[in-house]
Scaffold this active site. Structure first.
Site, PDB file in Angstrom:
ATOM      1  N   THR A  77     -14.309  24.734   0.499  1.00  9.61           N
ATOM      2  CA  THR A  77     -13.260  25.710   0.779  1.00  9.61           C
ATOM      3  C   THR A  77     -12.974  25.786   2.277  1.00  9.61           C
ATOM      4  O   THR A  77     -13.471  24.943   3.048  1.00  9.61           O
ATOM      5  CB  THR A  77     -13.607  27.064   0.116  1.00  9.61           C
ATOM      6  N   LYS A  95     -11.414  21.482   3.661  1.00 10.61           N
ATOM      7  CA  LYS A  95     -10.816  20.668   2.595  1.00 10.61           C
ATOM      8  C   LYS A  95     -10.268  19.321   3.079  1.00 10.61           C
ATOM      9  O   LYS A  95     -10.303  18.344   2.343  1.00 10.61           O
ATOM     10  CB  LYS A  95      -9.706  21.449   1.882  1.00 10.61           C
ATOM     11  N   ASP A 138      -7.011  22.537  -6.946  1.00 10.55           N
ATOM     12  CA  ASP A 138      -6.260  23.731  -6.528  1.00 10.55           C
ATOM     13  C   ASP A 138      -4.886  23.807  -7.191  1.00 10.55           C
ATOM     14  O   ASP A 138      -4.472  24.857  -7.674  1.00 10.55           O
ATOM     15  CB  ASP A 138      -6.045  23.725  -5.004  1.00 10.55           C
ATOM     16  N   GLY A 192      -4.996  23.057   4.310  1.00 12.58           N
ATOM     17  CA  GLY A 192      -5.551  22.335   3.161  1.00 12.58           C
ATOM     18  C   GLY A 192      -5.114  22.936   1.837  1.00 12.58           C
ATOM     19  O   GLY A 192      -4.867  22.202   0.869  1.00 12.58           O
ATOM     20  N   TYR A 195      -7.733  36.395  -2.317  1.00 16.75           N
ATOM     21  CA  TYR A 195      -8.011  37.459  -3.275  1.00 16.75           C
ATOM     22  C   TYR A 195      -9.079  38.361  -2.670  1.00 16.75           C
ATOM     23  O   TYR A 195      -9.796  37.975  -1.756  1.00 16.75           O
ATOM     24  CB  TYR A 195      -8.521  36.855  -4.596  1.00 16.75           C
ATOM     25  N   GLY A 223      -4.821  35.876  -5.928  1.00 16.34           N
ATOM     26  CA  GLY A 223      -5.177  34.589  -6.528  1.00 16.34           C
ATOM     27  C   GLY A 223      -6.425  34.536  -7.405  1.00 16.34           C
ATOM     28  O   GLY A 223      -7.040  33.473  -7.515  1.00 16.34           O
TER      29      GLY A 223
HETATM   30  P1  ATR Z   1      -6.861  25.906   4.388  1.00 14.38           P
HETATM   31  O1  ATR Z   1      -7.486  24.582   4.388  1.00 14.38           O
HETATM   32  O2  ATR Z   1      -7.583  26.873   3.494  1.00 14.38           O
HETATM   33  O3  ATR Z   1      -5.409  25.950   4.098  1.00 14.38           O
HETATM   34  P2  ATR Z   1      -6.519  25.800   7.244  1.00 14.38           P
HETATM   35  O4  ATR Z   1      -6.394  24.338   7.169  1.00 14.38           O
HETATM   36  O5  ATR Z   1      -7.366  26.394   8.310  1.00 14.38           O
HETATM   37  O6  ATR Z   1      -7.079  26.448   5.899  1.00 14.38           O
HETATM   38  O7  ATR Z   1      -5.029  26.382   7.318  1.00 14.38           O
HETATM   39  C1  ATR Z   1      -4.804  27.685   7.601  1.00 14.38           C
HETATM   40  C2  ATR Z   1      -3.294  27.987   7.506  1.00 14.38           C
HETATM   41  O8  ATR Z   1      -3.120  29.366   7.792  1.00 14.38           O
HETATM   42  C3  ATR Z   1      -2.456  27.230   8.516  1.00 14.38           C
HETATM   43  O9  ATR Z   1      -1.178  27.032   7.970  1.00 14.38           O
HETATM   44  C4  ATR Z   1      -2.372  28.229   9.684  1.00 14.38           C
HETATM   45  O10 ATR Z   1      -1.258  28.062  10.516  1.00 14.38           O
HETATM   46  P3  ATR Z   1      -1.276  26.982  11.730  1.00 14.38           P
HETATM   47  O11 ATR Z   1      -1.157  25.629  11.081  1.00 14.38           O
HETATM   48  O12 ATR Z   1      -0.091  27.322  12.549  1.00 14.38           O
HETATM   49  O13 ATR Z   1      -2.589  27.191  12.439  1.00 14.38           O
HETATM   50  C5  ATR Z   1      -2.251  29.503   8.913  1.00 14.38           C
HETATM   51  N1  ATR Z   1      -2.633  30.688   9.684  1.00 14.38           N
HETATM   52  C6  ATR Z   1      -3.880  31.119   9.952  1.00 14.38           C
HETATM   53  N2  ATR Z   1      -3.837  32.272  10.658  1.00 14.38           N
HETATM   54  C7  ATR Z   1      -2.538  32.565  10.828  1.00 14.38           C
HETATM   55  C8  ATR Z   1      -1.832  33.630  11.468  1.00 14.38           C
HETATM   56  N3  ATR Z   1      -2.447  34.643  12.070  1.00 14.38           N
HETATM   57  N4  ATR Z   1      -0.478  33.605  11.443  1.00 14.38           N
HETATM   58  C9  ATR Z   1       0.185  32.600  10.828  1.00 14.38           C
HETATM   59  N5  ATR Z   1      -0.423  31.563  10.214  1.00 14.38           N
HETATM   60  C10 ATR Z   1      -1.754  31.554  10.204  1.00 14.38           C
END
Ligand code: ATR
Length: 278
Positions: free
Chosen positions: A67, A71, A107, A135, A223, A245
């Protein structure tokens, strides 16, 4: 190889991971289907990911759920990938088999089962907005496009990541990228999915208010026992429905369980048992 006590070992690896309900769900699946297995919560930082996976495998690990935020990082560690993990370039399910690591991604199918089967939401010819391009988004874009939506827009804080995903899936359907303040977010969507990890960090980004009308269903991949910041925001915007979710969580877990154990648990019973209100 099993653990010294002969019980097959599974777990979920993330950072942070303490919020995860996967151990409860997999224990309920194991009970329901009479499988002898254990399922652990494994908090591992990105720096230690590879070591931790190899160590888990060496000590009787049979499979892992992966997670946030690992990912995408697990992809190069896999010896083989399912089509859906390869297309997404992200995996949430690893299976260890004779020194090989097989990566899969449940997913998307988990989300689709929740939307289509549990909630009865139509996706064909509908407009869908995904917020976030990490991811989680990679895992759901392919399956969503298979449902033939009218349009699938991915909005992300940093547009480059959304564009990269769009390039990857451009041949599979009408998928587009934009930033959070783009004009394309000036009209309402049938379905808005929050796939950012902002809620985990207690952050509430400037979600696009005009994207939600009284006809919009909002779905948060996150969730919690309490409403997530996105689901609260969606209700404040007057969305037709605001869903967390839990259903996707249980459905993706059931797919992983099936990959590992060759048996599909009854998800409706477990969704009731974890007794949450979405
Ligand atoms: P996962 O693999 O679970 O999707 P991730 O790869 O860390 O986790 O991706 C997190 C997502 O949440 C990304 O789209 C991130 O935006 P950025 O690509 O611009 O970093 C988004 N995200 C996290 N915190 C955010 C925030 N405060 N505002 C807007 N987007 C956020």
């Amino acid at each position: 190889m099993s653990t010294p006590n002969g019980v097959d070992r599974y777990g979920v690896m993330g950072y942070p991971v303490s919020h995860s309900r996967s151990p409860v769900i997999h224990r309920l699946f194991a009970l329901q289907t009479g499988q002898r297995m254990q399922y652990e919560l494994l908090q591992v930082s990105p720096d230690h990911l590879e070591d931790a996976i190899r160590q888990f495998e060496r000590t009787g690990g049979r499979g892992l759920n992966i997670t946030v935020p690992h990912k995408q990082a697990v992809i190069p560690l896999c010896s083989s990938l399912s089509d859906r993990a390869r297309t997404a370039a992200a995996a949430n399910t690893l299976t260890f088999d004779n020194g090989e690591i097989r990566g899969d991604n449940t997913d998307g199918i988990g989300l689709l089962r929740d939307l289509a089967v549990n909630l009865g939401i139509e996706l064909q010819q509908r407009s869908i907005l995904i917020l976030g391009a990490g991811g989680a988004t990679r895992g759901i874009v392919g399956p969503l496009l298979e449902m033939q939506p009218k349009r699938l827009l991915i909005a992300n804080r940093s547009i480059e990541r959304a564009e990269e995903i769009v390039e990857r899936f451009a041949e599979d359907g009408p998928v587009f990228a934009c930033s959070f303040n783009d004009g394309q977010l000036g009209e309402s969507f049938d379905l808005v999915i929050n796939a950012t990890s902002a809620g985990f960090k207690g952050e509430r980004p400037p979600y696009p208010v005009d994207a939600v009308s009284s006809k919009t269903v909002c779905y948060d991949l996150s969730y919690g026992l309490n409403p997530t910041p996105f689901s609260v925001w969606a209700r404040e915007q007057g969305a037709a429905n605001s869903i967390m979710g839990w259903g996707m969580l249980v459905e993706q877990a059931a797919e992983s369980f099936n990959i590992w154990r060759g048996i599909r648990p009854d998800t409706a019973a477990v969704l009731k048992q974890i007794s949450v209100t979405a």
